[in-house]
Design an enzyme around this catalytic site. Structure first.
Site, PDB file in Angstrom:
ATOM      1  N   TYR A 134     139.416  14.633 -36.942  1.00 30.77           N
ATOM      2  CA  TYR A 134     138.886  14.806 -38.293  1.00 30.77           C
ATOM      3  C   TYR A 134     139.589  15.965 -38.973  1.00 30.77           C
ATOM      4  O   TYR A 134     140.149  16.848 -38.327  1.00 30.77           O
ATOM      5  CB  TYR A 134     137.367  14.994 -38.309  1.00 30.77           C
ATOM      6  CG  TYR A 134     136.855  16.344 -37.859  1.00 30.77           C
ATOM      7  CD1 TYR A 134     136.655  17.371 -38.772  1.00 30.77           C
ATOM      8  CD2 TYR A 134     136.549  16.587 -36.531  1.00 30.77           C
ATOM      9  CE1 TYR A 134     136.161  18.613 -38.378  1.00 30.77           C
ATOM     10  CE2 TYR A 134     136.058  17.814 -36.119  1.00 30.77           C
ATOM     11  CZ  TYR A 134     135.875  18.822 -37.046  1.00 30.77           C
ATOM     12  OH  TYR A 134     135.387  20.044 -36.652  1.00 30.77           O
ATOM     13  N   CYS A 135     139.555  15.920 -40.294  1.00 28.17           N
ATOM     14  CA  CYS A 135     140.097  16.976 -41.135  1.00 28.17           C
ATOM     15  C   CYS A 135     139.066  17.233 -42.228  1.00 28.17           C
ATOM     16  O   CYS A 135     137.867  17.054 -41.990  1.00 28.17           O
ATOM     17  CB  CYS A 135     141.468  16.580 -41.668  1.00 28.17           C
ATOM     18  SG  CYS A 135     142.464  18.001 -42.204  1.00 28.17           S
TER      19      CYS A 135
END
Length: 152
Positions: free
Chosen positions: A87-88
């Site tokens: 994830y970012c």
């Protein structure tokens, strides 16, 4: 004339293959939260953002590994054979996609968490900060207030 179907919908078999492909590559914050809560063995969630973003807040139990460091540090932080979820920041950022690509190139089974950190926070899920664990109120445009799950 229908704007929705001005381009006809795909044949059901083609559509099924397409949606299965998407689920092969993507997961969502609710499913990741459920797996982290259940302490699903063999799963590592990777935050691919930089150090300042990590300190601002991250998923409890996530491993911090910025995308630029994955090729050189993944083996020391993520055991071979582990399923990885990257994830970012959120939907406007493709950092999790780049991170997932790096893990795939290294031979890991990997999925990208749709919505990223933004939707994790907006759904009222726990966040770890230097001050400890915290939650923000649920954004009712992303999840029901009472359950923080869409039940989809």
């Amino acid at each position: 004339m229908s704007y929705t179907f001005s381009v006809p919908a795909a044949d059901p078999a083609v559509a099924a293959a397409h949606f299965l492909d998407r689920l092969t590559f993507e997961t969502d914050v609710s499913d990741v939260h459920a797996d982290l809560t259940a302490r699903m063995p063999g799963l590592v969630v990777v935050d691919s953002r930089g150090p300042d973003a990590w300190r601002q807040g991250h998923l409890p139990g996530a491993v911090h590994l910025p995308t630029a460091e994955i090729a050189t540090r993944a083996a020391e932080l993520v055991p071979p054979g582990t399923a990885v979820v990257t994830y970012c920041w959120g939907p406007g950022c493709n950092g999790a996609t780049r991170a997932a690509l790096e893990f795939a190139r290294l031979g890991y089974r990997v999925k990208e968490m749709l919505g990223g950190y933004e939707y994790w926070v907006r759904e009222g899920l726990p966040v770890r900060t230097p001050a400890g664990e915290t939650r923000r109120p649920v954004d009712d445009l992303t999840a029901p207030r009472a359950t923080a799950r869409c039940d989809c």
